[in-house]
Design an enzyme around this catalytic site. Structure first.
Site, mmCIF file in Angstrom:
data_model
loop_
_atom_site.group_PDB
_atom_site.id
_atom_site.type_symbol
_atom_site.label_atom_id
_atom_site.label_comp_id
_atom_site.label_asym_id
_atom_site.label_seq_id
_atom_site.Cartn_x
_atom_site.Cartn_y
_atom_site.Cartn_z
ATOM 1 N N ARG A 111 -20.495 23.986 -14.959
ATOM 2 C CA ARG A 111 -19.902 22.963 -14.579
ATOM 3 C C ARG A 111 -18.749 21.597 -13.207
ATOM 4 O O ARG A 111 -17.541 22.611 -13.033
ATOM 5 C CB ARG A 111 -18.846 23.274 -15.758
ATOM 6 N N HIS A 138 -24.653 16.653 -20.593
ATOM 7 C CA HIS A 138 -24.496 17.763 -21.189
ATOM 8 C C HIS A 138 -25.105 18.405 -22.183
ATOM 9 O O HIS A 138 -24.965 18.474 -22.956
ATOM 10 C CB HIS A 138 -23.345 17.717 -21.797
ATOM 11 N N GLN A 141 -24.401 21.554 -24.808
ATOM 12 C CA GLN A 141 -24.154 20.704 -25.944
ATOM 13 C C GLN A 141 -25.226 20.244 -27.176
ATOM 14 O O GLN A 141 -25.225 20.254 -28.127
ATOM 15 C CB GLN A 141 -22.936 19.793 -25.701
ATOM 16 N N ASP A 229 -17.640 10.337 -29.036
ATOM 17 C CA ASP A 229 -16.763 11.658 -28.360
ATOM 18 C C ASP A 229 -15.505 10.454 -27.498
ATOM 19 O O ASP A 229 -15.656 10.195 -27.373
ATOM 20 C CB ASP A 229 -17.622 12.150 -26.663
ATOM 21 N N CYS A 268 -18.275 16.492 -30.204
ATOM 22 C CA CYS A 268 -18.390 17.993 -29.197
ATOM 23 C C CYS A 268 -17.076 18.306 -28.847
ATOM 24 O O CYS A 268 -17.403 20.037 -28.413
ATOM 25 C CB CYS A 268 -18.962 17.495 -28.194
ATOM 26 N N ARG A 296 -23.011 26.710 -30.435
ATOM 27 C CA ARG A 296 -23.019 26.896 -28.589
ATOM 28 C C ARG A 296 -22.714 27.809 -27.997
ATOM 29 O O ARG A 296 -23.700 28.282 -27.237
ATOM 30 C CB ARG A 296 -21.420 26.095 -28.037
HETATM 31 N N1 CP Z 1 -17.479 20.699 -26.087
HETATM 32 C C1 CP Z 1 -17.266 21.377 -24.710
HETATM 33 O O1 CP Z 1 -18.093 21.229 -23.887
HETATM 34 O O2 CP Z 1 -15.965 21.848 -24.772
HETATM 35 P P1 CP Z 1 -15.318 22.466 -23.352
HETATM 36 O O3 CP Z 1 -14.681 20.863 -22.506
HETATM 37 O O4 CP Z 1 -14.166 23.327 -24.475
HETATM 38 O O5 CP Z 1 -15.945 23.491 -22.967
HETATM 39 N N1 NVA Z 2 -17.171 13.415 -22.064
HETATM 40 C C1 NVA Z 2 -16.640 14.880 -22.187
HETATM 41 C C2 NVA Z 2 -17.005 15.682 -22.757
HETATM 42 C C3 NVA Z 2 -15.802 16.952 -22.860
HETATM 43 C C4 NVA Z 2 -16.616 18.536 -23.814
HETATM 44 C C5 NVA Z 2 -15.738 15.258 -20.033
HETATM 45 O O1 NVA Z 2 -16.760 14.536 -20.171
HETATM 46 O O2 NVA Z 2 -14.530 15.462 -20.355
#
Ligand code: CP
Ligand code: NVA
Length: 309
Positions: A111, A138, A141, A229, A268, A296
């Site tokens: 990440r 993502h 997700q 989101d 998400c 997930r």
């Molecule tokens: N939806 C998602 O990826 O959540 P987190 O940021 O908690 O991993």
């Molecule tokens: N769009 C959000 C998703 C988090 C899971 C971010 O990137 O922060």
């Protein structure tokens, strides 16, 4: 783990379209099998003795815990590698980090901020790299989202989805996932926050035909699924005031849901109640957000075992 003398090209999962339609459906079928196995208490130690490295430059609840728990359930092991806990945080190049990790672990989930960073990891890795979220995508997700939609809609046929809000990382991977599964997608964003044109082009190449609008009511009307989101993603905190103003009218609330009487509501998570979604909607009986969160686990286990088999 691979050594310098054991070089085969690994499969990576940097975005949804790294899978063909058939491969995506195979992973989703396997995700359903793993879900049944967990519910039944059946042993499924398919990755016994294997290790996943989990590299994080951003915070996470679901991604971190579902990958780590998933590896445990598959009989393997996961190692949390926060950027500042490893030499990467002190300036070691990503390409060196990737090559070193490849000599120890069987796959790396990362990440990171810039999408190019997962591409660099993949370029130098001899084990699969899985995108656990970048600024642009993502895809893990999306796997869980598709598993959830298929459960609640009893398949993908004639399903219509509305994305309401920011054309961000989650939206972009979801657009590709909808294209691969023939979900009819309409994306409503404010001007200036659209899904990237290059992503829309990739969706069209996969056979999708996403409709793009700036009208949330147009997108929501008659939809089976309404997905939103946050308006301020990780790394965009400085843009808060501008974004709060620009996203006015894009909240998923009971008034918007009146245009889609049968729609399930997706997010998400984490959600910012009172901003992109109201508390009553996310707590309401049309919300399927915690099914998404659960899936997930199952979808990522399926992806890992498919990549590593
Ligand atoms: N939806 C998602 O990826 O959540 P987190 O940021 O908690 O991993
Ligand atoms: N769009 C959000 C998703 C988090 C899971 C971010 O990137 O922060």
């Amino acid at each position: 783990m691979t050594t310098a003398t054991n070089e085969t090209e690994p499969r990576h999962f940097l975005d949804v379209d790294d899978l063909s339609e058939a491969e995506l459906l195979a992973v989703l079928d396997r995700a359903d099998e793993y879900k049944r196995a967990v519910d039944a208490g059946d042993d499924h130690a398919d990755l016994s003795g294997q290790t996943l490295g989990m590299l994080f430059q951003k915070a996470s609840t679901r991604t971190r815990v579902s990958f780590e728990t998933g590896m445990t359930q598959l009989g393997g092991h996961a190692i949390f590698l926060g950027e500042d806990d490893i030499q990467l945080g002190r300036g070691e190049p990503l390409k060196d980090t990737s090559r070193a990790l490849s000599r120890y672990v069987d796959a790396v989930m990362a990440r990171v901020f810039k999408h190019e960073n997962v591409e660099v990891l993949a370029e130098y890795s001899s084990v699969p790299i899985v995108n656990g979220l970048t600024d642009d995508a993502h895809p893990c997700q999306t796997l869980a989202d598709l598993q959830t939609i298929r459960e609640h809609q009893d398949g993908f046929e004639d399903v219509s989805a509305a994305w309401i809000g920011d054309g961000n990382n989650v939206a972009q991977s979801f657009a590709l996932g909808c294209a691969l599964t023939d979900i009819d997608l309409t994306i409503a964003t404010p001007e200036g926050y659209e899904v990237d044109g290059e992503v829309l082009e990739r969706a069209r190449e996969l056979g999708g035909d996403p409709t793009v609008t700036t009208d949330p009511v147009e997108a929501a009307t008659g939809a089976d699924v309404i997905y939103t989101d946050v308006w301020i993603s990780m790394g965009q905190e400085d843009e808060r005031d501008v974004r709060m103003n620009d996203f006015e009218g894009f909240q998923v609330n009971v008034d918007l849901l009146e245009n889609a009487p049968d729609a399930s509501v997706m997010h998400c998570l984490p959600a910012h109640r009172g901003e992109e979604v109201t508390d009553d909607v996310i707590e309401g009986d049309r919300s399927i957000v915690f099914d998404q969160a659960e899936n997930r686990l199952h979808a990522q286990k399926a992806l890992l075992s498919w990549l590593l088999e």
